[in-house]
Motif scaffolding. Sequence first.
Motif, short mmCIF file in Angstrom:
data_model
loop_
_atom_site.label_atom_id
_atom_site.label_comp_id
_atom_site.label_asym_id
_atom_site.label_seq_id
_atom_site.Cartn_x
_atom_site.Cartn_y
_atom_site.Cartn_z
N LYS A 120 0.83 -1.20 0.00
CA LYS A 120 0.00 0.00 0.00
C LYS A 120 0.87 1.26 0.00
O LYS A 120 0.56 2.24 -0.68
CB LYS A 120 -0.93 0.00 1.22
N ALA A 121 1.95 1.21 0.75
CA ALA A 121 2.87 2.35 0.75
C ALA A 121 3.52 2.54 -0.61
O ALA A 121 3.68 3.66 -1.09
CB ALA A 121 3.94 2.14 1.83
N LEU A 122 3.87 1.43 -1.27
CA LEU A 122 4.45 1.52 -2.61
C LEU A 122 3.47 2.18 -3.58
O LEU A 122 3.84 3.04 -4.38
CB LEU A 122 4.82 0.12 -3.11
N ASP A 123 2.19 1.79 -3.47
CA ASP A 123 1.19 2.39 -4.36
C ASP A 123 0.99 3.87 -4.06
O ASP A 123 0.74 4.67 -4.98
CB ASP A 123 -0.14 1.64 -4.23
N GLN A 124 1.12 4.26 -2.80
CA GLN A 124 1.00 5.68 -2.46
C GLN A 124 2.16 6.48 -3.07
O GLN A 124 1.95 7.59 -3.59
CB GLN A 124 0.97 5.87 -0.94
N ILE A 125 3.36 5.93 -2.98
CA ILE A 125 4.51 6.60 -3.59
C ILE A 125 4.33 6.67 -5.10
O ILE A 125 4.62 7.70 -5.74
CB ILE A 125 5.82 5.86 -3.24
N ALA A 126 3.83 5.59 -5.69
CA ALA A 126 3.60 5.58 -7.14
C ALA A 126 2.58 6.65 -7.54
O ALA A 126 2.77 7.35 -8.54
CB ALA A 126 3.11 4.19 -7.58
N ALA A 127 1.52 6.79 -6.74
CA ALA A 127 0.50 7.80 -7.04
C ALA A 127 1.09 9.21 -7.00
O ALA A 127 0.76 10.07 -7.82
CB ALA A 127 -0.66 7.67 -6.05
N ARG A 128 1.99 9.42 -6.06
CA ARG A 128 2.66 10.73 -5.97
C ARG A 128 3.48 11.02 -7.22
O ARG A 128 3.64 12.18 -7.62
CB ARG A 128 3.56 10.74 -4.73
N GLU A 129 4.01 9.94 -7.82
CA GLU A 129 4.84 10.09 -9.02
C GLU A 129 4.02 10.10 -10.31
O GLU A 129 4.56 10.21 -11.40
CB GLU A 129 5.88 8.97 -9.09
N GLY A 130 2.69 9.94 -10.15
CA GLY A 130 1.82 9.99 -11.32
C GLY A 130 1.43 8.65 -11.91
O GLY A 130 0.95 8.58 -13.04
N PHE A 131 1.62 7.57 -11.13
CA PHE A 131 1.26 6.23 -11.59
C PHE A 131 0.14 5.67 -10.71
O PHE A 131 0.09 5.95 -9.51
CB PHE A 131 2.46 5.29 -11.52
N THR A 132 -0.73 4.86 -11.30
CA THR A 132 -1.84 4.31 -10.51
C THR A 132 -1.38 3.18 -9.60
O THR A 132 -2.01 2.92 -8.58
CB THR A 132 -2.94 3.79 -11.44
N ARG A 133 -0.30 2.48 -9.97
CA ARG A 133 0.20 1.37 -9.16
C ARG A 133 1.73 1.37 -9.19
O ARG A 133 2.35 1.84 -10.14
CB ARG A 133 -0.28 0.01 -9.70
N TRP A 134 2.33 0.77 -8.15
CA TRP A 134 3.78 0.68 -8.08
C TRP A 134 4.33 -0.15 -9.25
O TRP A 134 5.38 0.16 -9.80
CB TRP A 134 4.22 0.06 -6.75
#
Length: 238
Positions: A27-41
């Motif tokens: 879940k943390a990986l996906d949050q970081i991915a969202a910050r970078e503009g991606f829907t999933r890590w």
Amino acid sequence: MRLSAPVFHLKRQAKNLARELGIPLYKALDQIAAREGFTRWSLLAATAPAGLPASELFCRLDPGDLVLIGARPGQGKTLMGLRLAVQAMKAGRRSAFFTLEYTARDVVDRLRAIGVNPTQFDQSFELDHSNAICADYIIERLTLAPNGTLAVIDYLQILDQKRDRPDLTTQVQALRGFARQRGLIIVFISQIDRSYDPSLKPCPDLRDIRLPNPLDLALFDKAVFLSNGAVRFQTINE
């Protein structure tokens, strides 16, 4: 899309975030991915250059091989499986992707993440996300598959999850015999045990494969392990 930091730095940020918020790492990986503009890590990870390209890995596979792709979550094992499927199609062969984990849309998204237009190989690629997936089902679906077809199974540890299915060893033995008889390449995506510590070794190996049920890993011919951008190829049976 340009990342704000190298992937390994972003993953470290995700680990810190997971500890701070008390949430699972994925879940943390996906949050970081969202910050970078991606829907999933996993889609973010697809932007990282592979340590060993899929084109080179594909050249090391032979008809009849059973192959493992092992990695912890978010390291790109599903994407590597799809990259190998694409390499097979580029070589004029057929590919199949059997998944008990993802929807059809998930797989299409991942193909696009690695720069593949899903319609490009429409006649050469079979996607199957049936709940009935097991060794017998896969063998039935591939009965008419031509020599050299590459099939990816997502993923190994879930094949015998239902109690009415044969045990994992029986299923892998059946697929091994079928692959050799028909000259197919069968690639199994595999989980890695939580005890694996990347600070102790850069890539996991066969000893780190998660085995909730007994399985003789000597049934496999080759393995690919991924971790933090590193790719390790191993021949199991020579």
